[in-house]
Design an enzyme around this catalytic site. Structure first.
Site, PDB file in Angstrom:
ATOM      1  N   CYS A 136      13.488  12.591 -22.382  1.00 51.68           N
ATOM      2  CA  CYS A 136      13.050  13.316 -21.194  1.00 51.68           C
ATOM      3  C   CYS A 136      12.513  14.662 -21.660  1.00 51.68           C
ATOM      4  CB  CYS A 136      14.167  13.461 -20.169  1.00 51.68           C
ATOM      5  SG  CYS A 136      15.587  14.422 -20.730  1.00 51.68           S
ATOM      6  N   HIS A 194      17.578  20.642 -14.189  1.00 51.98           N
ATOM      7  CA  HIS A 194      17.918  21.380 -15.402  1.00 51.98           C
ATOM      8  C   HIS A 194      16.665  22.058 -15.913  1.00 51.98           C
ATOM      9  CE1 HIS A 194      16.793  17.234 -16.524  1.00 51.98           C
ATOM     10  NE2 HIS A 194      16.170  17.796 -17.539  1.00 51.98           N
TER      11      HIS A 194
END
Length: 640
Positions: free
Chosen positions: A389, A554
């Site tokens: 990711c 995040h």
């Protein structure tokens, strides 16, 4: 199988076969189109009476023979292609119009006949006579089919073409030509577009070009406007994966000319058939009104191809561009109302693509440009799977945790890890990413087998991969597995203490929720103030929704310097909040440093992979109750 379904399957197979005959030869169509546009005498860009002689033989002989060869090869490889090409010469010479439709008949017929003959004599030819029989059988059967085509098929197709031409002329003169969109646009979905475009419209259009120097028939099927309108509507008003993938699909469709890439978007919402039909009809009406047209087929149907074969006069450019724009605007407006009024939430692009591929009868080249994988998967050679990711601390860590457990259970000697995309080694074997990040991962690891997922918590996606890998897997040893770091109980308390858990929250939008999560991490000493903006930036790259009504916001990979220590905050949002078309009821803010958070994140992943458990978490009345789903957490004073 019901009679209706049998007919549908037969039509779909026919459409796919006709498409397969034309697509390999698009380069030849482009060459002929450019030669026509540039050198056509006297109306080309650079009219040239000598080079004009290239135009007629190319369209009369080369293109039909290529189609006939491709049709025969489709049935029986090269041998079938040769006989198909011979048979096609019969329809070419027996008529005075380009025989694309005749080639689509005689090519496959020639391949089928020689295939049946070879099957009939299989094992009956004496040694030493194989070459003689092979060559003479192809020559005799091919010649016989050419005679049959010359005497029968060619004249029949010629009469059919004349009848169709008369019908088109009637439609034009009565002003109802736009109504052909009612047939043409849906027919694309059945892959009859090449049969319609190159089998019917192109030969008729060529005859018009000989008389008037241009033809509107070349634009009836090739107009990219209707599909572009649908894709633009999805860009602005779609949901989830459909909305995020629509911009890329729009570029490929409009400039690349690959129309089938928008078919899944219509199959997701069948009412959108009205969008392309009304858009196509509006474009044709504009074309007729402004007297537009092309000098040759636009293959593929790209705006670039259309402009390349537009007659060299300002009025023609205005008419053809207006045709595309009007079709696009009308299609967009109709699609807008359909998408805004449709309350259904089922916008599964992958399922729609699978449906399209089942209709086509094979994998879609267009769909593969936006989907799952590109490398080959050799199960016996796979030793490592990497989840990737943007930052490598959130969704990838959770997905890796779930797959690692499944790999260990099956005893496969495969390591499962996670990392940031920019840290992917180029020699990776299998890379798993969110669908929106797959293109970046492919650039970083171009030779890997890429798997795209929409829901990192959906075990069924990993189960399919496991089934692919199980064939050659053996027992796994401890060193084969990358273990989740062991964490002490007090470490869990530091990463996710009860004070980091918030119940019964509500937010106006996802940015407000993300900033709330970031503020918790800042106030509790996990990150510096800049990390909050980094969380917003990360969300703009691609949604942090990972499935099962959970989002894990995040920071970006570049923001890791702002992380002081690992920390997690869990925020319950019972009423839900929209994350790009997905309802989120659990927001889990993450700041990970040196993998210290992976232990508790692994527990969260395993827990949240069960949607029923997630539902119970969203209904929890106390922090202790909510934390109990993540395993043992030492009780501390809580804020509820």
């Amino acid at each position: 199988m019901s009679e209706g379904k049998s007919i549908k399957v037969a039509v779909q197979k026919l459409g796919n076969s006709l498409s397969t005959m034309v697509l390999p030869n698009i380069g030849a169509f482009i060459a002929w189109g450019l030669i026509t546009a540039i050198f056509l005498y006297p109306s080309g860009w650079i009219p040239n009476k000598t080079l004009n002689e290239l135009i007629s033989p190319t369209v009369t002989y080369l293109l039909p023979i290529l189609i006939g060869y491709s049709g025969g090869k489709l049935i029986y490889e090269h041998r079938g292609g040769v006989v198909g090409a011979i048979a096609t010469m019969g329809v070419i010479i027996g008529t005075d119009i380009p025989m694309f439709l005749g080639a689509m008949i005689m090519g496959p017929l020639g391949g089928w006949i020689i295939k049946k003959f070879d099957k009939m004599i299989e094992g009956k030819v004496k040694a030493g006579f194989e070459m003689l029989i092979d060559n003479f059988s192809a020559g005799i059967l091919g010649g016989a089919l050419a005679v049959l085509a010359f005497l029968g098929v060619g004249p029949l197709v010629d009469e059919i073409s004349k009848a169709l031409a008369a019908g088109v002329e009637w439609l034009i003169h009565t002003g109802i030509l736009p109504l052909v969109s009612i047939f043409i646009e849906p027919a694309k979905i059945l892959f009859l577009n090449n049969a319609i475009n190159h089998g019917v419209l192109t030969p008729l259009g060529i005859e018009q070009v000989k008389e008037t120097g241009k033809s509107i028939l070349f634009l009836l099927e090739a107009n990219p406007g209707p599909g572009m309108g649908v894709l633009l509507a999805y860009c602005l008003f779609g949901k989830g994966t459909a909305k995020r993938s629509a911009p890329g699909a729009a570029i490929i469709h409009f400039f690349g000319g690959i129309h089938e890439i928008y078919f899944p978007y219509i199959l997701m919402k069948p009412l959108l058939f009205f969008s392309v039909i009304l858009g196509g009809a509006s474009g044709v009406l504009t074309l007729v009104t402004l007297h537009g047209g092309l000098v040759a087929p636009a293959s593929p149907g790209s705006i670039i191809s259309i402009l390349a074969v537009t007659p060299h006069a300002l009025g023609n450019y205005i008419a053809n561009i207006a045709d595309v724009l009007v079709a696009m605007v009308v299609s967009f407006v109709v699609s807008f109302f359909i998408l805004k009024t449709d309350k259904s939430t089922d916008e599964d692009l992958e399922k729609a693509t699978e449906k399209m591929e089942s209709m086509k009868g094979k994998k879609s080249r267009a769909a593969s440009l936006l989907s799952n994988n590109q490398g080959e998967l050799n199960p016996s050679e796979v030793k490592k799977i990497v989840f990737a990711c943007d930052a490598g601390m959130g969704s990838s860590a959770m997905g890796a945790s779930l797959l690692r457990k499944m790999v260990k259970k099956e005893g496969l000697p495969i390591t499962v890890t996670n990392t940031a995309i920019r840290n992917l080694p180029k020699d990776m074997q299998i890379v798993i990413t969110q669908r929106e990040l797959t293109s970046r991962a492919k650039q970083q690891a171009p030779n890997a087998y890429h798997v795209s997922v929409d829901n990192f918590l959906d075990n069924s996606q990993y189960e399919r991969l496991i089934e692919q890998l199980k064939g050659d897997g053996g027992n796994v040893t401890q060193q084969d597995q990358t273990q989740v770091p062991e964490v002490e109980e007090n470490s869990n308390n530091e990463i996710l203490p009860p004070k980091n858990v918030f119940l019964n929250q509500s937010f106006k939008n996802k940015e407000e929720a993300i900033r709330f999560a970031g503020r918790v991490l800042v106030d509790n000493g996990y990150v510096t103030e800049s990390y909050i903006d980094a969380m917003i930036q990360r969300e703009q790259l691609t949604s942090t929704y990972i499935g099962n009504e959970i989002a894990i916001p995040h920071g970006t990979d570049e923001a890791k310097e702002a992380i002081l220590k690992s920390g997690i905050t869990v925020i319950q949002v019972p009423e839900g909040i929209d994350f790009d078309g997905n309802t989120v009821r659990m927001v889990i803010g993450i700041a990970g440093k040196n993998g210290e958070h992976l232990g508790i994140l692994s527990k969260i992943a395993e827990t949240c992979s069960d949607l029923e458990t997630v539902k119970k978490m969203t209904e929890a009345k106390t922090v202790d109750e909510l934390l109990s789903y993540f395993g043992s957490i030492t009780e501390q004073p809580v804020n509820s």
